[in-house]
Design an enzyme around this catalytic site. Structure first.
Site, PDB file in Angstrom:
ATOM      1  CB  CYS A  21      65.960  30.424   5.349  1.00 40.35           C
ATOM      2  SG  CYS A  21      64.700  31.303   5.195  1.00 40.35           S
ATOM      3  CG  HIS A  30      66.285  31.813   9.804  1.00 42.89           C
ATOM      4  ND1 HIS A  30      66.743  32.973   8.544  1.00 42.89           N
ATOM      5  CD2 HIS A  30      64.263  32.235   9.449  1.00 42.89           C
ATOM      6  CE1 HIS A  30      65.696  32.885   7.563  1.00 42.89           C
ATOM      7  NE2 HIS A  30      64.525  32.414   8.409  1.00 42.89           N
ATOM      8  CD  GLU A  74      65.013  29.514   0.521  1.00 42.28           C
ATOM      9  OE1 GLU A  74      63.972  29.252   0.355  1.00 42.28           O
ATOM     10  OE2 GLU A  74      65.061  30.455   1.365  1.00 42.28           O
TER      11      GLU A  74
HETATM   12  N1  COA Z   1      49.208  48.045  14.310  1.00 45.62           N
HETATM   13  C1  COA Z   1      50.857  47.643  14.988  1.00 45.62           C
HETATM   14  N2  COA Z   1      50.563  45.951  15.159  1.00 45.62           N
HETATM   15  C2  COA Z   1      49.175  45.278  14.481  1.00 45.62           C
HETATM   16  C3  COA Z   1      48.531  46.006  13.545  1.00 45.62           C
HETATM   17  C4  COA Z   1      48.267  47.328  14.059  1.00 45.62           C
HETATM   18  N3  COA Z   1      48.225  48.014  13.470  1.00 45.62           N
HETATM   19  N4  COA Z   1      47.586  44.949  12.202  1.00 45.62           N
HETATM   20  C5  COA Z   1      48.011  44.101  13.452  1.00 45.62           C
HETATM   21  N5  COA Z   1      49.397  44.051  13.724  1.00 45.62           N
HETATM   22  C6  COA Z   1      50.134  42.911  13.984  1.00 45.62           C
HETATM   23  C7  COA Z   1      48.935  41.752  14.649  1.00 45.62           C
HETATM   24  O1  COA Z   1      48.700  41.229  15.747  1.00 45.62           O
HETATM   25  C8  COA Z   1      49.733  40.652  14.476  1.00 45.62           C
HETATM   26  O2  COA Z   1      50.465  40.189  15.976  1.00 45.62           O
HETATM   27  P1  COA Z   1      50.713  38.808  16.287  1.00 45.62           P
HETATM   28  O3  COA Z   1      51.655  37.955  15.467  1.00 45.62           O
HETATM   29  O4  COA Z   1      51.475  39.425  17.605  1.00 45.62           O
HETATM   30  O5  COA Z   1      49.858  38.485  16.784  1.00 45.62           O
HETATM   31  C9  COA Z   1      50.530  41.363  13.357  1.00 45.62           C
HETATM   32  O6  COA Z   1      51.692  42.159  13.106  1.00 45.62           O
HETATM   33  C10 COA Z   1      50.950  40.894  12.327  1.00 45.62           C
HETATM   34  O7  COA Z   1      49.750  40.401  11.562  1.00 45.62           O
HETATM   35  P2  COA Z   1      49.025  39.357  11.213  1.00 45.62           P
HETATM   36  O8  COA Z   1      47.724  39.840  10.881  1.00 45.62           O
HETATM   37  O9  COA Z   1      48.998  38.354  11.268  1.00 45.62           O
HETATM   38  O10 COA Z   1      49.630  39.736   8.996  1.00 45.62           O
HETATM   39  P3  COA Z   1      49.452  38.561   8.493  1.00 45.62           P
HETATM   40  O11 COA Z   1      48.235  37.867   7.859  1.00 45.62           O
HETATM   41  O12 COA Z   1      49.385  39.903   6.995  1.00 45.62           O
HETATM   42  O13 COA Z   1      50.886  37.999   7.959  1.00 45.62           O
HETATM   43  C11 COA Z   1      52.386  37.009   8.239  1.00 45.62           C
HETATM   44  C12 COA Z   1      51.448  38.177   8.742  1.00 45.62           C
HETATM   45  C13 COA Z   1      54.224  37.369   8.965  1.00 45.62           C
HETATM   46  C14 COA Z   1      52.345  35.719   9.443  1.00 45.62           C
HETATM   47  C15 COA Z   1      53.148  37.109   6.582  1.00 45.62           C
HETATM   48  O14 COA Z   1      53.798  38.422   5.990  1.00 45.62           O
HETATM   49  C16 COA Z   1      54.003  35.939   5.764  1.00 45.62           C
HETATM   50  O15 COA Z   1      54.073  34.559   5.879  1.00 45.62           O
HETATM   51  N6  COA Z   1      55.166  36.537   5.390  1.00 45.62           N
HETATM   52  C17 COA Z   1      56.101  35.182   5.457  1.00 45.62           C
HETATM   53  C18 COA Z   1      56.817  34.569   6.216  1.00 45.62           C
HETATM   54  C19 COA Z   1      57.973  33.814   5.974  1.00 45.62           C
HETATM   55  O16 COA Z   1      58.917  33.898   5.050  1.00 45.62           O
HETATM   56  N7  COA Z   1      58.181  32.145   6.380  1.00 45.62           N
HETATM   57  C20 COA Z   1      58.776  31.125   6.335  1.00 45.62           C
HETATM   58  C21 COA Z   1      59.809  31.225   6.198  1.00 45.62           C
HETATM   59  S1  COA Z   1      60.374  31.358   8.520  1.00 45.62           S
END
Ligand code: COA
Length: 414
Positions: A120, A242, A88
């Site tokens: 993907c 994935h 992609e």
């Molecule tokens: N220690 C441990 N864990 C922690 C933490 C810390 N200090 N701070 C946050 N976390 C945890 C959160 O509780 C959360 O866990 P959960 O998923 O079990 O709730 C996780 O870390 C992620 O935190 P969050 O606040 O949700 O992160 P974010 O808003 O920055 O978003 C993603 C994370 C993955 C959604 C983001 O990076 C993203 O959109 N990535 C792209 C994903 C993608 O490619 N998707 C499409 C293809 S399938």
């Protein structure tokens, strides 16, 4: 050999696999400091430690060709009749990346070469098309390449889930690694969780929504797999998912346990997936290659001998499509892996500073037809040499010697 005799020994599936990851990477501890985020969020929360950073003279073609070089070791190149390139991060709206790879690898001209797209998961449809091709012409092999670069933007929520790399495999009736079962469960639904319009370099993503639809697609694809007569949940010893980030595999496995009505099986969750998470944790997302990097990681890093084990695989492509399928690890599979070479590839990378990573990230190719010669960075056997008259010029790296003194990183204060 009579056709009945031949079909009794034919094993349709994956004969060989090769991986390529960029020679540069960023330790997410550095990113956490630079972005003012607790590293625990990256390490435990999303399950990533290091992300691969492609050099300016690499793209999906060079990464794919470098991975294919390894997958083709010991395979007669004249037996390759199809090259399917799943990506992609395509470099051209018209010409298939497979054709550049076909030339770089000196494959026979009596060959069809195409590119496939569905976020993907086009690599999984490519695998099933290759298997269908095996059924029609058992002696013809397919070189399947999955290669991608995940970009979300500096400082964005998706930034720690970037990465890049390629996995190539030879699909044939002489499978030595994984025999693929014929049953597949599918799910398609028109949703906007992640997409990249032609005019953008970075993907647009609603990460939380994407996790939700990923789980929905898993549930629906699993149900379809069961309806089609697939294997019972209890017959699986390992699962590969994935992985846009490796924590997603844990969320998915936990969800599948619930869908399959397995209450209290949580203690078995990690042993069934953790060997598949290892490489992805150190590379990051590589879209079409992600599931297959997980499969390779499982085959190469699982401490158990998996001969005869049944593996469940879930492929997800945003937008969205999911596919659940399965396969059986073949006896003697370890003799056909490139484990040490892949470990060297991961362990011998150069760690970038934040300034160097941002410099790589921001480098752009000319878009007005101006001739451009690219600086030589560390990389695999093939590189993007430059551009001329809007054409990409690919070639071998061997004559472009890279020394400490010549390193382009010197201009960044190295
Ligand atoms: N220690 C441990 N864990 C922690 C933490 C810390 N200090 N701070 C946050 N976390 C945890 C959160 O509780 C959360 O866990 P959960 O998923 O079990 O709730 C996780 O870390 C992620 O935190 P969050 O606040 O949700 O992160 P974010 O808003 O920055 O978003 C993603 C994370 C993955 C959604 C983001 O990076 C993203 O959109 N990535 C792209 C994903 C993608 O490619 N998707 C499409 C293809 S399938």
């Amino acid at each position: 050999m009579l056709s009945t005799e031949r079909s009794s020994v034919m094993k349709a599936g994956i004969e060989s696999m090769g991986m390529y990851v960029p020679r540069y990477a960023l330790d997410l501890r550095e990113l956490a400091v630079a972005r003012g985020v607790d590293y625990g969020k990256y390490r435990q929360g999303i399950g990533q430690e290091i992300m691969a950073v492609p050099a300016p003279d690499e793209d999906v073609v060079t990464m794919g060709a470098n991975a294919a070089l390894r997958a083709l070791e010991g395979v007669d190149r004249d037996s390759i009749r199809t090259v399917i390139f799943a990506t992609e991060s395509g470099v051209d709206q018209s010409k298939a990346a497979a054709i550049y790879v076909h030339r770089l690898l000196d494959l026979p001209p009596r060959c069809r070469s195409v590119e496939m797209k569905q976020a993907c998961c086009s690599s999984t449809s490519a695998l099933h098309f290759a298997l269908a091709s095996c059924a029609l012409q058992p002696e013809h092999k397919t070189l399947l390449i999955a290669s991608d670069i995940a970009r979300y933007g500096l400082g964005s929520a998706g930034e720690p889930t970037q990465g890049g790399g390629a996995v190539a495999m030879v699909v044939s009736t002489e499978a030595k690694l994984l025999q693929i079962d014929p049953v597949v469960g599918y799910y398609t639904s028109d949703v906007m969780d992640f997409w990249r319009p032609n005019y953008l370099d970075e993907a647009l993503v609603d990460g939380k929504y994407s996790i939700k639809v990923y789980k929905q697609a898993l549930e629906q694809a699993w149900q379809h797999y069961v309806e089609e007569g697939g294997h019972a949940f209890s017959s699986f010893e390992r699962f590969c998912y994935h992985m846009p980030f490796t924590r997603m595999a844990e969320k998915a496995q936990s969800h599948l346990l619930r869908c399959a009505g397995k209450c209290g099986g949580e203690e078995k969750l990690l042993p069934m997936i953790q060997s598949a998470q290892r490489y992805n944790r150190e590379v990051g997302n590589c879209y079409t290659a992600s599931l297959y990097m997980g499969l390779l990681s499982m085959l190469e890093q699982d401490p158990a001998d998996l001969s005869g084990s049944r593996v469940g695989l879930f492929s997800y492509g945003s937008g969205c499509m999911g596919a659940f399928f399965s396969g059986q690890v073949l006896p003697g599979y370890r003799d056909f892996l490139n484990t040490q070479a892949h470990l060297d590839l991961l362990n011998e990378r150069e760690m970038l500073s934040i300034a160097e990573y941002e410099h790589f990230y921001q480098s752009r190719l000319c878009e007005d037809g101006t001739a451009q010669e690219l600086e030589v960075y560390a990389g695999g056997a093939f590189r993007l040499q430059g551009l001329r008259d809007h054409m990409r010029l690919y070639g071998e790296r061997q004559n472009s010697l890279l020394t400490e003194l010549e390193s382009p990183l010197l201009s960044l204060g190295r």
